[in-house]
Design a protein around this motif. Structure first.
Motif, PDB file in Angstrom:
ATOM      1  N   LEU A   1      -8.191   3.350  -4.250  1.00  0.00           N
ATOM      2  CA  LEU A   1      -9.310   3.949  -3.514  1.00  0.00           C
ATOM      3  C   LEU A   1      -9.192   5.460  -3.649  1.00  0.00           C
ATOM      4  CD1 LEU A   1     -11.742   3.460  -1.540  1.00  0.00           C
ATOM      5  CD2 LEU A   1     -10.094   3.845   0.316  1.00  0.00           C
TER       6      LEU A   1
ATOM      7  N   GLN B   1       0.850  -1.195   0.000  1.00  0.00           N
ATOM      8  CA  GLN B   1       0.000   0.000   0.000  1.00  0.00           C
ATOM      9  C   GLN B   1       0.883   1.241   0.000  1.00  0.00           C
ATOM     10  OE1 GLN B   1      -3.108  -1.829   3.160  1.00  0.00           O
ATOM     11  NE2 GLN B   1      -3.585   0.248   2.496  1.00  0.00           N
TER      12      GLN B   1
ATOM     13  N   TRP C   1     -11.147  -3.036  -0.104  1.00  0.00           N
ATOM     14  CA  TRP C   1     -10.734  -1.876   0.686  1.00  0.00           C
ATOM     15  C   TRP C   1     -11.574  -1.840   1.955  1.00  0.00           C
ATOM     16  CZ3 TRP C   1      -6.562   0.954   0.659  1.00  0.00           C
ATOM     17  CH2 TRP C   1      -5.840   1.126  -0.526  1.00  0.00           C
TER      18      TRP C   1
ATOM     19  N   TYR D   1      -6.694   2.824   6.521  1.00  0.00           N
ATOM     20  CA  TYR D   1      -7.284   2.104   5.396  1.00  0.00           C
ATOM     21  C   TYR D   1      -6.430   0.885   5.048  1.00  0.00           C
ATOM     22  CZ  TYR D   1     -10.339   6.074   4.788  1.00  0.00           C
ATOM     23  OH  TYR D   1     -11.294   7.040   4.997  1.00  0.00           O
TER      24      TYR D   1
ATOM     25  N   CYS E   1      -2.988   0.298  -3.998  1.00  0.00           N
ATOM     26  CA  CYS E   1      -2.761  -1.035  -3.464  1.00  0.00           C
ATOM     27  C   CYS E   1      -2.279  -1.935  -4.579  1.00  0.00           C
ATOM     28  CB  CYS E   1      -4.048  -1.586  -2.870  1.00  0.00           C
ATOM     29  SG  CYS E   1      -3.945  -3.296  -2.314  1.00  0.00           S
TER      30      CYS E   1
ATOM     31  N   ARG F   1     -11.806   0.182   5.997  1.00  0.00           N
ATOM     32  CA  ARG F   1     -11.288   1.178   6.913  1.00  0.00           C
ATOM     33  C   ARG F   1     -11.421   0.630   8.334  1.00  0.00           C
ATOM     34  NH1 ARG F   1     -14.516   6.783   7.249  1.00  0.00           N
ATOM     35  NH2 ARG F   1     -13.564   6.856   9.317  1.00  0.00           N
TER      36      ARG F   1
ATOM     37  N   VAL G   1     -13.650   3.573  -6.400  1.00  0.00           N
ATOM     38  CA  VAL G   1     -12.487   2.718  -6.625  1.00  0.00           C
ATOM     39  C   VAL G   1     -12.218   2.586  -8.122  1.00  0.00           C
ATOM     40  CG1 VAL G   1     -12.724   1.371  -4.493  1.00  0.00           C
ATOM     41  CG2 VAL G   1     -13.935   0.643  -6.586  1.00  0.00           C
TER      42      VAL G   1
ATOM     43  N   CYS H   1      -6.023  -2.473   2.449  1.00  0.00           N
ATOM     44  CA  CYS H   1      -6.332  -3.195   1.233  1.00  0.00           C
ATOM     45  C   CYS H   1      -6.077  -4.673   1.498  1.00  0.00           C
ATOM     46  CB  CYS H   1      -5.433  -2.689   0.106  1.00  0.00           C
ATOM     47  SG  CYS H   1      -5.573  -3.588  -1.443  1.00  0.00           S
TER      48      CYS H   1
END
Lengths: 111, 111
Positions: free
Chosen positions: B76, B6, B34, B89, B23, B36, B66, B91
């Motif tokens: 993202l 990332q 994705w 965040y 990512c 969070r 995305v 991935c």
């Protein structure tokens, strides 16, 4: 919500003790994943237990799954300081790639 | 060694600015995700991508979009970032309900 009783906990134990973390869920799942997340890093899978399995072991880790009560547990035997992490369970309500994560249990193992 | 990367790892933006989180994976998994992560809320799914240009909303897609133009890359985008999008965040890449491989995360702060 996919989750039943509150799954977020903070546990502190001494090195050498055994510990069990629990996860309960509301809807059917084909599989339960247990992930470990170290501080500042992404989660990493430690055990995956399928709905046709009651128990799975990996080294000092043991996961159980009770589909009748819709609950799973993760036990660590003789915990060590390096086991300090947040542990998440995740379920798959459908078979199409989507996991639903619980809030996690923060485990601290002190010398 | 299977890997999800990332970029960037840390990012500070002002409210209203655009944000791009990138990512990459080296495992050729069809499915990428994705998430969070906020304190006390575990991992929340933002978007799933099943393959190139085959994306679906997750549980909290509002304010995000995305892009997946190559199987190994998944972006993202936050158009006009908001302060409540401050978060970490993650991935991930995986297949079906098998293991998901997570990246190290991007810590985004929106001022």
């Amino acid at each position: 919500s996919q989750w039943g009783e509150e799954n977020l906990q903070a546990l502190s134990i001494q090195e050498g003790e055994d510990v069990t973390m629990n996860c309960s869920y509301k809807t059917y799942t084909t599989v339960v994943h247990w992930y470990r997340q170290d501080s500042g890093r992404g989660p990493a899978l430690i055990i995956l237990i399928r709905s046709n399995e009651r128990e799975k072991r990996s080294g000092r880790l043991r996961a159980t799954l009770d589909t009748s009560s819709q609950s799973s547990s993760l036990s660590i035997t003789a915990a060590q300081c390096e086991d300090t992490a947040v542990y998440f369970c995740a379920t798959a309500p459908s078979s199409f790639s989507k996991l639903v994560f619980g809030q996690g249990t923060s485990l601290s193992v002190v010398p | 060694d299977m890997k999800v990367t990332q970029m960037p790892r840390y990012l500070i933006k002002r409210m209203g600015e655009n944000v791009l989180l990138e990512c990459g994976q080296d495992m050729s998994h069809e499915t990428m995700y994705w998430y969070r992560q906020d304190p006390g809320l575990g991992l929340q799914l933002i978007y799933i991508s099943y393959d190139v240009d085959s994306n679906s909303e997750g549980d909290i897609p509002k304010g995000y979009r995305v892009s997946r133009k190559k199987r190994e890359h998944f972006s993202l985008i936050l158009d006009s970032a908001k302060t409540n999008q401050t978060s970490v965040y993650f991935c991930a890449a995986g297949t079906g309900v098998a293991e998901q491989f997570f990246g190290p995360g991007t810590r985004l702060t929106v001022l």
